[in-house]
Design a protein around this motif. Structure first.
Motif, PDB file in Angstrom:
ATOM      1  N   ARG B  17       0.829  -1.194   0.000  1.00 35.71           N
ATOM      2  CA  ARG B  17       0.000   0.000   0.000  1.00 35.71           C
ATOM      3  C   ARG B  17       0.867   1.249   0.000  1.00 35.71           C
ATOM      4  O   ARG B  17       0.608   2.197  -0.727  1.00 35.71           O
ATOM      5  N   ARG B  18       1.918   1.183   0.828  1.00 39.08           N
ATOM      6  CA  ARG B  18       2.849   2.307   0.851  1.00 39.08           C
ATOM      7  C   ARG B  18       3.369   2.571  -0.552  1.00 39.08           C
ATOM      8  O   ARG B  18       3.466   3.696  -1.013  1.00 39.08           O
ATOM      9  N   GLN B  19       3.705   1.477  -1.232  1.00 39.67           N
ATOM     10  CA  GLN B  19       4.276   1.571  -2.564  1.00 39.67           C
ATOM     11  C   GLN B  19       3.320   2.309  -3.498  1.00 39.67           C
ATOM     12  O   GLN B  19       3.714   3.228  -4.205  1.00 39.67           O
ATOM     13  N   ALA B  20       2.063   1.902  -3.458  1.00 40.00           N
ATOM     14  CA  ALA B  20       1.076   2.506  -4.349  1.00 40.00           C
ATOM     15  C   ALA B  20       0.937   4.000  -4.042  1.00 40.00           C
ATOM     16  O   ALA B  20       0.947   4.842  -4.946  1.00 40.00           O
ATOM     17  N   ALA B  21       0.844   4.296  -2.746  1.00 45.05           N
ATOM     18  CA  ALA B  21       0.682   5.693  -2.358  1.00 45.05           C
ATOM     19  C   ALA B  21       1.897   6.496  -2.791  1.00 45.05           C
ATOM     20  O   ALA B  21       1.769   7.599  -3.318  1.00 45.05           O
ATOM     21  N   SER B  22       3.097   5.893  -2.610  1.00 47.18           N
ATOM     22  CA  SER B  22       4.290   6.667  -2.922  1.00 47.18           C
ATOM     23  C   SER B  22       4.463   6.810  -4.428  1.00 47.18           C
ATOM     24  O   SER B  22       5.045   7.771  -4.906  1.00 47.18           O
ATOM     25  N   LEU B  23       3.923   5.853  -5.202  1.00 50.43           N
ATOM     26  CA  LEU B  23       4.000   5.981  -6.658  1.00 50.43           C
ATOM     27  C   LEU B  23       3.192   7.186  -7.128  1.00 50.43           C
ATOM     28  O   LEU B  23       3.668   7.975  -7.946  1.00 50.43           O
ATOM     29  N   ALA B  24       1.989   7.305  -6.573  1.00 46.37           N
ATOM     30  CA  ALA B  24       1.149   8.451  -6.931  1.00 46.37           C
ATOM     31  C   ALA B  24       1.850   9.742  -6.534  1.00 46.37           C
ATOM     32  O   ALA B  24       1.894  10.715  -7.289  1.00 46.37           O
ATOM     33  N   GLN B  25       2.455   9.696  -5.351  1.00 39.90           N
ATOM     34  CA  GLN B  25       3.192  10.866  -4.862  1.00 39.90           C
ATOM     35  C   GLN B  25       4.348  11.198  -5.794  1.00 39.90           C
ATOM     36  O   GLN B  25       4.562  12.341  -6.169  1.00 39.90           O
ATOM     37  N   ALA B  26       5.068  10.135  -6.182  1.00 37.82           N
ATOM     38  CA  ALA B  26       6.234  10.328  -7.037  1.00 37.82           C
ATOM     39  C   ALA B  26       5.815  10.956  -8.361  1.00 37.82           C
ATOM     40  O   ALA B  26       6.483  11.842  -8.884  1.00 37.82           O
ATOM     41  N   TRP B  27       4.695  10.507  -8.888  1.00 41.77           N
ATOM     42  CA  TRP B  27       4.219  11.050 -10.152  1.00 41.77           C
ATOM     43  C   TRP B  27       3.898  12.534 -10.005  1.00 41.77           C
ATOM     44  O   TRP B  27       4.231  13.338 -10.873  1.00 41.77           O
ATOM     45  N   ARG B  28       3.273  12.887  -8.866  1.00 41.61           N
ATOM     46  CA  ARG B  28       2.964  14.306  -8.638  1.00 41.61           C
ATOM     47  C   ARG B  28       4.245  15.114  -8.574  1.00 41.61           C
ATOM     48  O   ARG B  28       4.354  16.183  -9.176  1.00 41.61           O
ATOM     49  N   ARG B  29       5.239  14.594  -7.869  1.00 43.18           N
ATOM     50  CA  ARG B  29       6.500  15.330  -7.744  1.00 43.18           C
ATOM     51  C   ARG B  29       7.154  15.480  -9.108  1.00 43.18           C
ATOM     52  O   ARG B  29       7.687  16.513  -9.451  1.00 43.18           O
ATOM     53  N   LEU B  30       7.074  14.383  -9.884  1.00 44.14           N
ATOM     54  CA  LEU B  30       7.727  14.364 -11.180  1.00 44.14           C
ATOM     55  C   LEU B  30       7.194  15.478 -12.075  1.00 44.14           C
ATOM     56  O   LEU B  30       7.940  16.118 -12.811  1.00 44.14           O
ATOM     57  N   ARG B  31       5.882  15.708 -11.991  1.00 38.48           N
ATOM     58  CA  ARG B  31       5.280  16.710 -12.866  1.00 38.48           C
ATOM     59  C   ARG B  31       5.769  18.117 -12.529  1.00 38.48           C
ATOM     60  O   ARG B  31       5.646  19.024 -13.330  1.00 38.48           O
ATOM     61  N   LEU B 288      13.617  10.871 -11.792  1.00 35.75           N
ATOM     62  CA  LEU B 288      12.894   9.742 -11.207  1.00 35.75           C
ATOM     63  C   LEU B 288      13.417   9.444  -9.810  1.00 35.75           C
ATOM     64  O   LEU B 288      12.659   9.196  -8.884  1.00 35.75           O
ATOM     65  N   ASN B 289      14.735   9.494  -9.693  1.00 32.83           N
ATOM     66  CA  ASN B 289      15.347   9.209  -8.399  1.00 32.83           C
ATOM     67  C   ASN B 289      14.867  10.209  -7.349  1.00 32.83           C
ATOM     68  O   ASN B 289      14.465   9.832  -6.254  1.00 32.83           O
ATOM     69  N   ASP B 290      14.903  11.496  -7.720  1.00 33.72           N
ATOM     70  CA  ASP B 290      14.438  12.533  -6.788  1.00 33.72           C
ATOM     71  C   ASP B 290      12.969  12.323  -6.443  1.00 33.72           C
ATOM     72  O   ASP B 290      12.567  12.431  -5.288  1.00 33.72           O
ATOM     73  N   ALA B 291      12.162  12.012  -7.476  1.00 31.33           N
ATOM     74  CA  ALA B 291      10.729  11.865  -7.246  1.00 31.33           C
ATOM     75  C   ALA B 291      10.446  10.675  -6.342  1.00 31.33           C
ATOM     76  O   ALA B 291       9.619  10.756  -5.434  1.00 31.33           O
ATOM     77  N   LEU B 292      11.170   9.558  -6.566  1.00 33.24           N
ATOM     78  CA  LEU B 292      10.905   8.357  -5.780  1.00 33.24           C
ATOM     79  C   LEU B 292      11.430   8.484  -4.358  1.00 33.24           C
ATOM     80  O   LEU B 292      10.867   7.948  -3.425  1.00 33.24           O
ATOM     81  N   SER B 293      12.554   9.224  -4.203  1.00 34.75           N
ATOM     82  CA  SER B 293      13.109   9.340  -2.855  1.00 34.75           C
ATOM     83  C   SER B 293      12.513  10.536  -2.138  1.00 34.75           C
ATOM     84  O   SER B 293      12.837  10.800  -0.988  1.00 34.75           O
TER      85      SER B 293
END
Lengths: 314, 670
Positions: B17-31, B288-293
């Motif tokens: 679940r954390r993974q899914a939430a953080s993926l959405a977060q990462a995508w937001r950061r990426l944009r 991607l690295n910045d967004a994921l971390s």
């Protein structure tokens, strides 16, 4: 310190043994017979058998392995199938140019890389930082050989500051040697500098966030001194630890860069040998390169022990 | 120890679940990363150009036109032609196909070899891992490009061979990364729990390890796509890549190299194509690295930093020379001095407010209107839970606040001289000389790669202008003073050769080197075991006596306060809620928080089954209520408590101080 050196030698020996074993087994990986590969499709079975005998491929594997290791230890790496010249002699002719180029590139990589890393790491977020960090991102994307082409165009062809064909042996004329080495070293070293600059920047930033920086600053030591003496030395620990990998990358890149500068190094020897399926020479170049990497890593590790007391065996 | 009820994160939550939430977060950061978006757009354009090459390219890649051979840029050939009259623009476009195909294929090969290998090593551990890791180390001795050479020497040239050759170069990196991630994941409680509960290995690998591996794999994949293009172009440049008939950037550069004297322009188009493509992959990987971390882009970090530069909100003027001259350093002997006239407090904090500047632009108070005084020879305790702002106060006094945090208002008076807002250079004279500090973590307080003697000599040379030899002499005396045996030998040693207690003594010696009037001990003994702790506390008290220093003991430990302090100030959520002499405050607390804190402290002479705890938790900075900060957890709360700010009246910050009777006197003997 003596202990550290001894430990590192103990580690390097099996590493070299395994590398030479891998290099030895190369000829077994060739689909079909290496002799057939050397001679091409039109070869008669007689000719193949003759070449196999010449290369010693007809002997049993263990016997070949023993004679290979014996040869490696005594410096006899066989003879080139194409030219008939002993491999060791060929390597000896080409080694100085490669060593000069790689060491020159490493000097550029370390000086520029550590300099840029310290400059940016001590002032994160500033314009200086963003410009230089942007430069490192670009530097990582530029192929060394293309940079060599562009540098030659600008500085040798257009401006005429340095000769186009650059290589002069150091024994002939040390000044010309250095002048000729300038452009190739920069071309080879800048990518490495970008790698090292990135590592150094991150290491400096994290070193300056460490509590000892506060302790010393709170004791009244000038900030500049804390940064340059304590921050930088701590930052060099991880940087030096990975400099060996950068060195290996530089050796590989030098094989390509030397073509741009028509420098008579191991790269062109390797190239003609790969195209000509001259396996003894290919094996010799690989082994020599591996030895060079292992030796440099050894020196770097001892240097690492000098700056990082915890890396010294107790 | 702490009165707060801590709400821990459940240790065995599944990562999915954390993974899914953080993926959405990462995508937001990426944009919100313009560079990454630009790189992504560039790569899509390159991919489209490669796919649609026959439509976009004006000529076929191998169409020769000898009448136009080696022409520079013309209307017909915008980027010129090569020695066979082939159109450079068309060849650059067709070469993108080669580059992307080879790079994509080789990264796939590298992952297919590297990931299972890494999983095997990381998951099996033991002999597999030891042998495998040695193997990876040995592989380090071979430059990647040389591996490519060898593979081509053995297998001959061709598309598939090229892909395998480059794939083999990078598979070690994937193996190493996978192994590292697997090792980390394997040790986590939820994986241990899954294994103990009998979940098959396969499931652990697929459900727990692989999801955590996805992020790093994507990042590395992007970066290696760029690297693979560089390797491919190098091999093609040397003529070891694909056939002549297959256009490639590297092959074009090989041709350009032959004509570098007469047609220098030829080297530019393919070179720029390589740089742009590789750059785009690298920037994408970084983004991607910045967004994921979850790292913030640089621009915000810069904003945080510029805000951290000292800017004074209040208009307190810097200390006048006259005030400073009343207390010249030289006049004060180190030994105890008999003073008759009333002198200003050694250290006085007046209405100090510390604020943090959030990236969003809002300002959040961390410490509000703190007033404190400590006299020469006195030990003042500053008691509070973590998050109460007590450590920020210490750093504010020294001008050592971290980036993004600054002194909002108030003054820091040392013998009456205000040092708040002084420049770094002016503070240098104060730090260590008037005001010393010892921080919490004993080992981290010392630089690991410098000898203890060297670090101890720094303040001596900075403040007292000692020579190297003098400083060494004095450093040995200081080590002796703080109770380190055999000081001369110890000076040449490194921090890791010191135990925690001994390292903390060294940190104290560094703080004392400049003979400060005031020593702030910021949780200086909290990381030490009980025996060592009391030894170090005894040392501090002894030094206070001998050097006639004022000591501020910042701690969360009631025991430390009871053992060492004369007076104590209790902090809660950025405010001082009560001050007083230790004895009377422990006997008769007047603030409900102090009382609750005392009641929650274990004590030998109380016989209770269960220690009372304070319900709820400390409100975070930025979430402070408008009235009393403790109102939300206070059993005595009344409507008037939350009406508005509560002032510190008669040493206590409670509107009901006079009417409520607090009974905790039995814990006073901590």
């Amino acid at each position: 310190m003596g202990k550290l050196v001894a430990y590192r030698v103990l580690f390097a020996v099996p590493q070299l043994a395994i590398v030479s074993l891998v290099v030895f087994s190369l000829t077994y990986l060739v689909p079909g017979s290496p002799a057939a590969a050397i001679l091409g499709t039109a070869a008669t079975p007689d000719a193949i058998a003759q070449v196999e005998a010449q290369l010693g491929l007809d002997r049993p594997p263990l016997e070949r392995l023993a004679s290979w290791f014996g040869g490696v230890l005594t410096g006899d790496l066989g003879t080139s199938f194409r030219s008939g010249v002993p491999v060791a002699e060929l390597l000896g002719q080409r080694f100085p140019a490669t060593l000069s180029l790689v060491l020159g590139g490493m000097v550029v990589a370390l000086v520029v890389g550590v300099g840029a890393g310290v400059l940016t790491g001590t002032r994160p977020g500033t314009t200086t930082d963003r410009v230089i960090t942007g430069g490192t991102v670009l530097g990582l994307a530029i192929p060394e050989f293309w940079l060599g082409l562009v540098l030659t165009l600008v500085f040798a062809v257009q401006l005429g500051w340095v000769p186009v064909v650059a290589w002069t042996p150091i024994t002939e004329d040390p000044v010309a040697w250095l002048r000729g080495l300038l452009l190739p070293s920069v071309a080879l070293g800048l990518t490495g500098a970008a790698i090292i600059a990135r590592q150094t920047r991150a290491a400096v930033v994290s070193a300056l966030a460490a509590p000892y920086v506060d302790t010393l600053t709170a004791a009244g030591v000038p900030r500049r001194r804390v940064v340059l003496v304590y921050g930088v030395k701590n930052a060099l620990v991880p940087v030096l630890a990975s400099a060996g990998i950068t060195f290996a990358i530089l050796i590989g890149a030098s094989f390509v860069v030397e073509k741009v500068f028509t420098s008579p190094g191991l790269g062109s020897l390797m190239l003609t040998s790969v195209i000509g399926k001259d396996f003894p020479v290919v094996q010799g170049v690989v082994l020599l390169t591996a030895v060079l990497v292992v030796v440099v890593n050894f020196v770097l590790d001892v240097g690492y022990g000098v700056i990082n007391p915890q890396a010294r065996p107790q | 120890m702490s009165a707060a009820v801590t709400v821990g994160r459940p240790a065995s939550a599944s990562p999915l679940r954390r993974q899914a939430a953080s993926l959405a977060q990462a995508w937001r950061r990426l944009r919100h990363q313009p560079a990454t978006v630009a790189a992504l757009v560039a790569l899509v354009l390159i991919a489209v150009a490669a796919a649609a090459a026959p439509l976009l390219a004006p000529f076929a890649p191998d169409e020769t036109d000898f009448t136009a051979a080696l022409s520079g840029p013309t209307a017909e050939h915008p980027l010129g032609t090569d020695d066979l009259g082939r159109d450079t623009l068309s060849r650059v476009i067709y070469s993108a196909r080669t580059a992307l195909l080879v790079a994509g294929g080789s990264v796939l090969v590298a992952m297919l070899i590297g990931v299972p290998l890494g999983l095997l090593l990381g998951y099996k551990g033991g002999w597999y891992d030891r042998l495998g890791s040695r193997g990876l180390d040995v592989a380090d001795a071979l430059p990647g490009l040389l591996v490519g050479f060898v593979v081509i020497a053995v297998l001959g040239r061709g598309m598939l061979v090229l892909i395998v050759a480059i794939g083999l170069i990078f598979c070690m990196n994937f193996a190493r990364m996978t192994r590292a991630v697997t090792l980390t994941e394997r040790k986590k409680p939820y994986v241990e729990a899954a294994r103990v509960s009998g979940l098959p290995h396969r499931q652990v690998v697929f459900r727990q390890v692989l999801p955590n591996l996805a992020g790093p794999l994507v990042v590395q994949g992007a970066v290696f796509l760029g690297s693979a293009i560089k390797v491919e172009s190098a091999l093609s440049f040397l003529g070891l890549g694909l056939d002549e008939s297959q256009p490639s950037w590297g092959g074009m550069l090989g041709l350009a190299a032959e004509h570098q004297a007469d047609h220098p322009f030829m080297a530019l188009p393919p070179g720029i194509a390589i740089v742009v493509t590789v750059l785009a992959f690298n920037v994408l990987g970084d983004g991607l690295n910045d967004a994921l971390s979850g790292r913030r882009p640089t621009r915000r970090r810069r904003a945080a930093r510029s805000a951290a530069r000292p800017q004074r909100a209040g208009g307190i003027p810097p200390a006048s020379a006259a005030v400073a001259e009343q207390h010249p350093r030289a006049e004060r002997p180190v030994a105890a001095a008999q003073t008759v006239r009333p002198e200003p407090a050694a250290l006085e904090l007046r209405d100090v407010t510390v604020v943090a500047d959030r990236p969003t632009g809002e300002t959040v108070p961390l410490v509000a209107d703190v007033a404190l005084t400590v006299a020469r020879g006195e030990v003042l305790g500053l008691l509070g839970e973590s998050g109460s702002g007590k450590s920020m106060l210490a750093k504010a006094a020294l001008g050592l606040l971290p980036a993004g945090v600054r002194l909002g208002s108030g003054s820091v008076l040392l013998h009456g001289r205000d040092i708040a807002g002084c420049s770094d250079r002016e503070l240098r004279e104060v730090r260590g000389r008037s005001l010393g500090v010892v921080f919490q973590n004993p080992q981290a307080n010392l630089s690991p790669v410098h000898t203890v003697g060297r670090q101890l000599a720094e303040p001596l040379r900075a403040h007292l202008g000692m020579s190297r030899v003098q400083a060494r002499e004095r450093a040995a005396e200081l080590l002796d003073l703080v109770g380190v045996d055999d000081p001369r030998r110890r000076l040449g040693q490194y921090p890791y050769q010191f135990s925690g207690g001994m390292a903390q003594r060294v940190a104290i010696a560094i703080a004392l080197a400049g003979e400060p009037d005031v020593l702030i001990a910021d949780e200086a003994t909290s990381a030490l075991d009980v025996t060592t702790q009391s030894q170090v506390l005894d040392l501090l008290l002894d030094l206070r006596e001998r050097l006639d220093m004022a000591v501020v003991m910042i701690t969360h430990d009631l025991g430390v306060v009871a053992e060492t302090c004369d007076r104590v100030a209790v902090m809660y959520a950025g405010q001082i809620v009560e001050t007083g002499a230790v004895r009377s405050l422990f006997d008769r607390p007047r603030h409900p928080y102090t009382a609750a804190l005392l009641a929650a402290h274990p004590s030998a002479d109380r016989d209770v089954d269960r220690l009372p705890t304070i319900p709820g938790r400390v409100p975070l900075a930025g979430e402070w209520p408008p009235g009393c900060h403790f109102a939300g957890r206070c059993p005595f709360v009344r409507p008037e408590c939350t009406a508005g700010p509560v002032p510190l009246t008669d040493h206590v910050r409670c509107v009901r101080a006079a009417e409520i009777a607090l009974e905790v006197s039995e814990v006073a003997h901590a």
